[in-house]
Write a protein that holds these residues in place. Structure first.
Motif, PDB file in Angstrom:
ATOM      1  N   TRP A  64      94.883 -25.324 111.274  1.00  0.00           N
ATOM      2  CA  TRP A  64      96.035 -26.189 111.605  1.00  0.00           C
ATOM      3  C   TRP A  64      97.082 -25.234 112.182  1.00  0.00           C
TER       4      TRP A  64
ATOM      5  N   ASN B  69      99.515 -29.856 114.292  1.00  0.00           N
ATOM      6  CA  ASN B  69      98.133 -29.423 114.525  1.00  0.00           C
ATOM      7  C   ASN B  69      97.943 -28.994 115.979  1.00  0.00           C
ATOM      8  N   ASP B  70      98.022 -29.945 116.922  1.00  0.00           N
ATOM      9  CA  ASP B  70      98.013 -29.557 118.334  1.00  0.00           C
ATOM     10  C   ASP B  70      99.457 -29.418 118.801  1.00  0.00           C
TER      11      ASP B  70
ATOM     12  N   ARG C 192      99.106 -34.748 115.225  1.00  0.00           N
ATOM     13  CA  ARG C 192      98.929 -34.700 113.775  1.00  0.00           C
ATOM     14  C   ARG C 192      97.624 -35.388 113.354  1.00  0.00           C
TER      15      ARG C 192
ATOM     16  N   SER D 115      93.510 -34.697 112.535  1.00  0.00           N
ATOM     17  CA  SER D 115      92.507 -33.698 112.191  1.00  0.00           C
ATOM     18  C   SER D 115      91.119 -34.305 112.331  1.00  0.00           C
TER      19      SER D 115
ATOM     20  N   ILE E 272     100.041 -37.727 108.461  1.00  0.00           N
ATOM     21  CA  ILE E 272      98.957 -37.196 109.291  1.00  0.00           C
ATOM     22  C   ILE E 272      97.774 -38.141 109.163  1.00  0.00           C
TER      23      ILE E 272
ATOM     24  N   THR F 105      93.358 -38.470 109.723  1.00  0.00           N
ATOM     25  CA  THR F 105      92.139 -37.675 109.822  1.00  0.00           C
ATOM     26  C   THR F 105      90.961 -38.520 110.278  1.00  0.00           C
TER      27      THR F 105
ATOM     28  N   MET G 176      99.571 -31.400 105.757  1.00  0.00           N
ATOM     29  CA  MET G 176      98.630 -30.865 106.740  1.00  0.00           C
ATOM     30  C   MET G 176      97.279 -30.735 106.061  1.00  0.00           C
TER      31      MET G 176
ATOM     32  N   TYR H  95      93.153 -28.674 106.446  1.00  0.00           N
ATOM     33  CA  TYR H  95      92.330 -27.662 107.094  1.00  0.00           C
ATOM     34  C   TYR H  95      91.030 -27.535 106.331  1.00  0.00           C
TER      35      TYR H  95
END
Length: 654
Positions: A38, A43-44, A49, A51, A578, A580, A620, A622
């Motif tokens: 992350w 993130n990017d 945001r 994943s 975020i 996912t 976040m 990861y």
């Protein structure tokens, strides 16, 4: 973020090849092949945001357990100061090379092992906590070089950049935490030099070898605030590459003719205190600008005020404006662009168009062509109420998206848990000027919806490319704004005890003092909201269908044991969400101190746990050594009165 100085309860590809190689001053452990980082705040670099991780999903999210907890010791620093009243732990950690990097409210930086939570190093910039700071927060740090630069220059010393609450840009060696001696002056650049008393609360944007940083400042104390310049620095040396002022100062500058008045040249602010997004491939950074100073009276800066309250695309290599789109004309409501612009793909006529999504405090969402700034979904100028304040001229129209739903409190409706409470709320509404959204401030007092903490705030939005849903948490709280002639302030407050509770902004240089309050009452029974719930929600907008896919209450702020429906009433919230590939949206943010996961498809609650302190931060996630983690900073918010702490908590499957 811009707050009144007297705070109350409610007071987020490489452009250039390296000019020369840098020696490696330390090495971080190489990232394992089965790990997913992350590397940016969102993130990017464009802030989606999102994943791609799906190890944690709807089938197993209820099994999440605490993997480790790290404590920063931050609260010890506050002793003997007033820091606790202003401190907010709003940081989102980065994860690069198996290490988490994050900052605390006092701009201390920590590096900890992402698998164990053990400290690797820490750095203290020694911020003086007794100086006059309107707030005390830092939403995170930035990592350099970006993945694109790594591909072309693998022998460069990796750096962590932190922009501090006392106006410094500091470069640290990512392996050791020591200041990089060759950057600026002994590792630091003074951002206040030549500008004035500014702070920085959001991490800088990184584009190739360029570091782009905005600023934050207390507001509403005077008309001639510091200039809200955005500046770019060389990541290697700290040399200034370019500087851009959102307010056009010279005839011939774009938008100069939209600023009118004999003293307009003294106007300050319009700064970018939120997150800046970057598109390295297109050599663009996207700047979210704010209200010019002061927020609630624009008689000294008449006109549309282009450049302020805008999304501005700037060439990262030159600092030249590519385009700008204004979300609010002549802002007199404190409708800053508070959230990070989200760079995402948008389907139009069967083709994918690079877009930027802009969420606003008004609750409006604008979808713009990333290369031109032209709206990809219709926007029309609609007539709005005129101001009744002598010297003020509210702009006659405002831009309104016509396809996407408006989020937040668009219409005030009196509320109370009992008929008597509701009657009191209705009486208060009836005593105020209210003509719907964009009701201007008045001498009588104006009700403002969605209000300056309403709609999409700094927590911002996240985007799920798999479902096409733009997801955001939303505040629904009306503000009460009253302008008081300066010479009548003492008499007015004496005769209106309700004004004693309200925040005060002196607005020096203008004829009026501003008093700001909100639609709630406070007593020994606690806080009682006066507008209809929900007061905080999590919402998903389907961009292709142009509709609200779902919206659910987020958290609670009244005691569920006393008020059984409290969980359906939602909570004010600060911090973001975020999303996912596991079909989950993770968010804390609410005042009840819980961390939650919702189903992306329909917004149903899948998991919730209490945090050791309130979580006014964006989480976040990861993957490290094949294990997915979800991490949240839990440190509370002094101005909101939530439980303070110094925790970073990681969750994973057993």
């Amino acid at each position: 973020m811009k707050f009144l100085q007297k705070t109350g309860l409610f007071v987020l590809l490489v452009l250039l090849l390296l000019s020369r190689p840098m020696p490696v001053s330390g090495q971080l452990t190489s990232q394992p092949s089965n790990s997913v980082e992350w590397p940016n705040y969102g993130n990017d670099a464009g802030g989606m945001r999102f994943s791609p991780l799906k190890q944690i999903n709807m089938a197993n999210v209820k099994q999440l357990t605490v993997a480790w907890t790290f404590r920063t010791g931050e609260l010890e620093l506050y002793k003997g100061t007033y820091a606790e009243e202003k401190a907010a732990f709003e940081a989102t950690p980065l994860m690069v090379d198996g290490t988490l990097f994050f900052s605390t409210p006092t701009s201390r930086v920590f590096a900890i092992d992402a698998a164990t939570g053990q400290k690797k190093w820490d750095y203290d910039p020694d911020v003086y906590l007794r100086q006059d700071l309107s707030e005390l927060t830092s939403r995170g740090v930035s990592f350099w070089p970006t993945p694109q630069v790594k591909a072309t220059a693998s022998n460069v010393a990796k750096r962590i950049f932190v922009a501090t609450i006392d106006g410094r840009l500091i470069a640290l060696d990512a392996a050791t935490g020591k200041p990089v001696a060759t950057f600026g002056k002994a590792g630091s650049v003074d951002l206040r030099q030549g500008i004035g008393n500014i702070s920085v609360t959001s991490p800088p944007a990184v584009v190739g070898n360029t570091i782009v940083v905005g600023s934050s400042m207390g507001d509403n104390q005077r008309f001639n605030y510091e200039r809200g310049v955005v500046r770019a620095y060389d990541a290697l040396t700290g040399a200034l590459r370019w500087s851009w002022d959102p307010i056009p100062r010279t005839k011939g500058d774009a938008g100069f003719e939209t600023w009118k008045g004999p003293n307009v040249g003294q106007t300050g602010a319009a700064n970018a205190w939120s997150l800046i997004s970057a598109d390295a491939e297109r050599d663009l950074v996207f700047i979210p600008t704010t209200s010019p100073s002061p927020d609630y009276y624009g008689g000294e800066r008449l006109g549309k005020n282009l450049g302020a309250n805008s999304i501005v695309a700037i060439r990262a290599s030159t600092g030249k404006v590519a385009w700008q789109f204004q979300t609010v004309h002549h802002d007199i409501w404190d409708y800053d662009n508070a959230s990070q612009p989200v760079l995402l793909p948008f389907m139009q006529n069967g083709k994918t168009v690079p877009a930027v999504a802009v969420g606003t405090k008004t609750g409006y969402i604008f979808i713009l062509n990333r290369e031109t700034g032209v709206p990809l979904l219709p926007v029309e100028e609609r007539p709005m109420p005129a101001s009744t304040v002598p010297g003020e001229e509210a702009f006659p129209t405002q831009p309104v998206p016509t396809t996407l739903p408006a989020l937040g409190l668009q219409k005030a409706e009196a509320w109370g848990p009992t008929p008597a409470d509701k009657a009191v709320a209705q009486q208060r509404i009836d005593s105020l000027e209210y003509k719907g959204i964009f009701t201007p401030p008045s001498l009588r007092g104006s009700l403002m919806t969605p209000g300056n903490v309403g709609g999409v705030h700094w927590g911002g939005m996240c985007y799920d490319p798999e479902s096409g849903l733009l997801i955001t948490n939303v505040n629904r709280m009306a503000a009460v704004i009253r302008l008081v002639p300066r010479e009548k302030l003492a008499e007015t407050v004496k005769n209106d005890q309700a004004l004693l509770r309200a925040e005060t902004g002196m607005q020096s240089g203008t004829p009026y003092v501003v008093k700001r309050d909100y639609m709630f009452t406070k007593s020994d029974k606690g806080i009682m909201m006066q507008t209809a719930p929900p007061w905080g929600t999590l919402a998903a907008v389907n961009l292709q269908k142009g509709k609200l896919e779902w919206e659910v209450p987020l958290g609670y702020m009244m005691d569920p044991e006393k008020y059984p429906q409290a969980r359906q009433w939602g909570s004010l919230n600060f911090g973001g969400a975020i999303v996912t590939a596991g079909g989950l949206v993770f968010v804390a943010a609410s005042l009840d101190g819980h961390f939650r996961a919702f189903k992306t498809q329909d917004g149903s609650l899948q998991w919730e746990v209490p945090l050791p302190a309130s979580g006014q931060a964006t989480p976040m996630t990861y993957q490290l050594n094949g294990q997915q983690y979800v991490v949240i900073a839990a440190g509370g918010h002094g101005k909101l009165g939530t439980k303070l702490g110094d925790y970073v908590v990681a969750y994973r499957l057993p």
